[in-house]
Design a protein around this motif. Structure first.
Motif, short mmCIF file in Angstrom:
data_model
loop_
_atom_site.label_atom_id
_atom_site.label_comp_id
_atom_site.label_asym_id
_atom_site.label_seq_id
_atom_site.Cartn_x
_atom_site.Cartn_y
_atom_site.Cartn_z
N SER A 273 6.82 -6.68 -3.05
CA SER A 273 5.43 -6.60 -3.76
C SER A 273 5.45 -5.75 -5.03
O SER A 273 4.37 -4.97 -5.29
CB SER A 273 4.60 -5.84 -2.66
OG SER A 273 5.06 -4.63 -1.91
N ALA A 274 6.57 -5.45 -5.89
CA ALA A 274 6.58 -4.90 -7.09
C ALA A 274 5.45 -5.80 -8.21
O ALA A 274 4.99 -5.18 -8.99
CB ALA A 274 7.95 -4.79 -7.84
N ARG A 275 5.74 -6.90 -7.98
CA ARG A 275 5.07 -7.88 -8.90
C ARG A 275 4.28 -9.01 -8.20
O ARG A 275 4.58 -9.36 -7.02
CB ARG A 275 6.04 -8.43 -9.95
CG ARG A 275 6.64 -7.22 -10.86
CD ARG A 275 7.74 -7.98 -11.82
NE ARG A 275 9.07 -8.01 -11.07
CZ ARG A 275 9.64 -9.32 -10.93
NH1 ARG A 275 8.97 -10.41 -11.28
NH2 ARG A 275 10.60 -9.31 -10.32
N ARG B 16 2.53 -8.41 -5.17
CA ARG B 16 1.52 -7.28 -5.69
C ARG B 16 0.03 -7.64 -5.15
O ARG B 16 -0.57 -6.55 -4.91
CB ARG B 16 1.74 -7.11 -6.96
CG ARG B 16 0.76 -6.14 -7.97
CD ARG B 16 0.83 -5.84 -9.27
NE ARG B 16 1.96 -5.06 -9.50
CZ ARG B 16 2.07 -4.82 -10.76
NH1 ARG B 16 1.20 -4.98 -11.84
NH2 ARG B 16 3.28 -3.82 -11.02
N ALA C 227 -2.45 -5.16 -2.61
CA ALA C 227 -3.53 -4.68 -3.13
C ALA C 227 -4.80 -5.35 -2.19
O ALA C 227 -5.63 -4.56 -1.95
CB ALA C 227 -3.77 -5.21 -4.53
N VAL D 130 4.97 -0.91 0.04
CA VAL D 130 5.36 -1.59 -1.27
C VAL D 130 7.06 -1.54 -1.42
O VAL D 130 7.62 -0.45 -1.75
CB VAL D 130 4.81 -0.96 -2.40
CG1 VAL D 130 5.09 -1.75 -3.71
CG2 VAL D 130 2.93 -0.70 -2.15
N HIS E 2 10.52 -2.87 -3.04
CA HIS E 2 10.92 -3.48 -4.17
C HIS E 2 12.48 -3.38 -4.35
O HIS E 2 12.95 -2.72 -3.55
CB HIS E 2 10.57 -2.29 -5.42
CG HIS E 2 11.21 -1.24 -5.69
ND1 HIS E 2 12.18 -0.68 -6.27
CD2 HIS E 2 10.32 0.17 -4.85
CE1 HIS E 2 12.55 0.57 -6.04
NE2 HIS E 2 11.35 1.01 -5.18
N PHE F 106 7.63 -0.99 -11.56
CA PHE F 106 6.65 -1.89 -11.22
C PHE F 106 6.04 -1.70 -9.70
O PHE F 106 4.58 -1.97 -9.60
CB PHE F 106 7.41 -3.40 -11.19
CG PHE F 106 7.65 -4.04 -12.55
CD1 PHE F 106 9.03 -4.26 -12.86
CD2 PHE F 106 6.95 -4.06 -13.59
CE1 PHE F 106 9.31 -5.00 -13.83
CE2 PHE F 106 7.06 -4.63 -14.75
CZ PHE F 106 8.35 -5.09 -14.76
N ALA F 107 6.90 -1.29 -8.95
CA ALA F 107 6.37 -0.80 -7.46
C ALA F 107 5.40 0.24 -7.60
O ALA F 107 4.38 0.10 -6.95
CB ALA F 107 7.38 -0.32 -6.86
N GLU G 97 3.13 0.67 -10.20
CA GLU G 97 2.25 0.23 -10.44
C GLU G 97 1.25 -0.56 -9.45
O GLU G 97 -0.04 -0.38 -9.25
CB GLU G 97 2.18 -0.79 -11.65
CG GLU G 97 2.91 -0.33 -13.06
CD GLU G 97 3.10 -1.43 -13.73
OE1 GLU G 97 3.88 -0.93 -14.91
OE2 GLU G 97 3.17 -2.60 -13.55
N THR G 98 2.17 -1.09 -8.55
CA THR G 98 1.50 -1.80 -7.28
C THR G 98 0.90 -0.54 -6.40
O THR G 98 -0.12 -0.77 -5.93
CB THR G 98 2.53 -2.33 -6.66
OG1 THR G 98 3.00 -3.64 -7.40
CG2 THR G 98 1.73 -3.11 -5.27
N THR H 80 3.11 -16.68 -12.15
CA THR H 80 3.77 -15.48 -11.95
C THR H 80 4.90 -15.40 -12.64
O THR H 80 5.35 -16.65 -13.29
CB THR H 80 4.44 -15.24 -10.40
OG1 THR H 80 5.14 -16.25 -9.94
CG2 THR H 80 2.94 -15.42 -9.44
#
Ligand SMILES: NC(=O)C1=CN([C@@H]2O[C@H](COP(=O)(O)OP(=O)(O)OC[C@H]3O[C@@H](n4cnc5c(N)ncnc54)[C@H](O)[C@@H]3O)[C@@H](O)[C@H]2O)C=CC1
Ligand SMILES: C[C@H](O)[C@@H]1OC(=O)[C@H](O)[C@@H]1O
Length: 258
Positions: free
Chosen positions: A17-19, A23, A27, A38, A40, A47-48, A50-51, A196
């Motif tokens: 779920s980093a991207r 992701r 959310a 989350v 990764h 990235f994670a 950010e999620t 994606t």
């Protein structure tokens, strides 16, 4: 056994779920106030994070955990961390996956094994590690695995990939039998063409993108939220009698032959 209604806040793990779809799914569960793990692979903590910020902003509580889903020891460690922090899961979303496009004759054993280990063995390892505690907890729950339209069709550059997606779909059918008596349902979601990173390089071929779009009756490529929404729907009490199903999320791409 009647499937108990999951009690809020629910505890959800979304692998990869980093991207991308993962992701968006993390959310989406954050919007219901869920506790969201989350996950990764090494090298994607930024990235994670950010999620995790998106989960928090949506109203959820994130827990960022690094684990390569293909690595049995890392998966075991992730399960220990999650269980020590939040106990057993209510919802497991097996989302992590890779698709390094390659010609059949260019696929060496290392590439074949890596795709198999991440995409298919990873679902086996994570599901076994986390559903053991879900069974013991006795609250029932959901296992939702992201397969693909590619489980039902081939791809000249995806000989290694399509087999893993078909395998995921099959794995959910057997686990539906094993885990159903514990109130844990297992279903596969089969996205079509979703915008994606997995497609970033491949979709530089504008002719291919035009062909894809021409095959999709709703007239657009998919977005991560299109898949996240269906995964959330399948986690709801109303989906309690779906077990061992394959759910296409492709805008009509698969059925549009002529
Ligand atoms: N984008 C599309 O058109 C479609 C995607 N899918 C599937 O959706 C899932 C998500 O992919 P996308 O979001 O599209 O791609 P993406 O490349 O944007 O995301 C893949 C995610 O998996 C994670 N990941 C990769 N290897 C990992 C590992 N070893 N351990 C843990 N995490 C790992 C990445 O960090 C990333 O967050 C994949 O299983 C893919 O096969 C299925 C059908 C269509
Ligand atoms: C990676 C592919 O382009 C994407 O993922 C899939 O499973 C389908 O093949 C989509 O086209």
């Amino acid at each position: 056994m009647n499937v108990p209604v999951p009690q809020a806040p629910r505890t959800v793990l979304v692998t990869g779920s980093a991207r991308g779809i993962g992701r968006a799914t993390a959310a989406r569960f954050g919007r219901e106030g869920a506790r969201v793990v989350v996950n990764h692979p090494p090298g994607e903590r930024g990235f994670a994070q950010e999620t995790a910020e998106l989960v928090t902003a949506a109203g959820g509580t994130p827990l960022v955990v690094e684990a390569d889903v293909a690595d049995p020891d890392a998966v075991t460690a992730m399960a220990r961390t999650v269980h020590d922090t939040w106990g057993s899961l209510d919802v497991l979303v097996n989302n992590a996956g890779i698709c390094p496009f390659a010609d059949f004759f260019d696929i060496d054993v290392a590439l074949w094994d890596r795709v198999q280990h991440v995409n298919l063995r990873g679902v086996f390892l994570v599901t076994q590690a986390f559903t053991r505690a879900m069974v013991e907890a006795g609250r029932g729950g959901r296992v939702l695995s992201v397969s693909s339209i590619s489980a039902w069709v081939g791809g000249s550059q995806q000989v290694h990939y399509c087999t893993t997606k078909a395998g995921i779909s099959s794995l959910m059918k057997s686990l539906a039998i094993v885990l159903g008596p514990h109130g844990i349902t297992c279903n596969a979601v089969l996205p079509g063409a979703i915008a994606t990173d997995i497609n970033k390089d491949d979709w530089t071929d504008t002719a291919k993108v035009d062909y894809f779009r021409s095959r999709i009756p709703v007239g657009r490529m998919g977005e991560p939220a299109d898949v996240a929404g269906v995964l959330w729907l399948l986690s709801q009490p109303e989906s309690a009698y779906m077990n061992g199903s394959d759910v296409l999320v492709d805008g009509g791409m698969f059925v549009n032959l002529q």
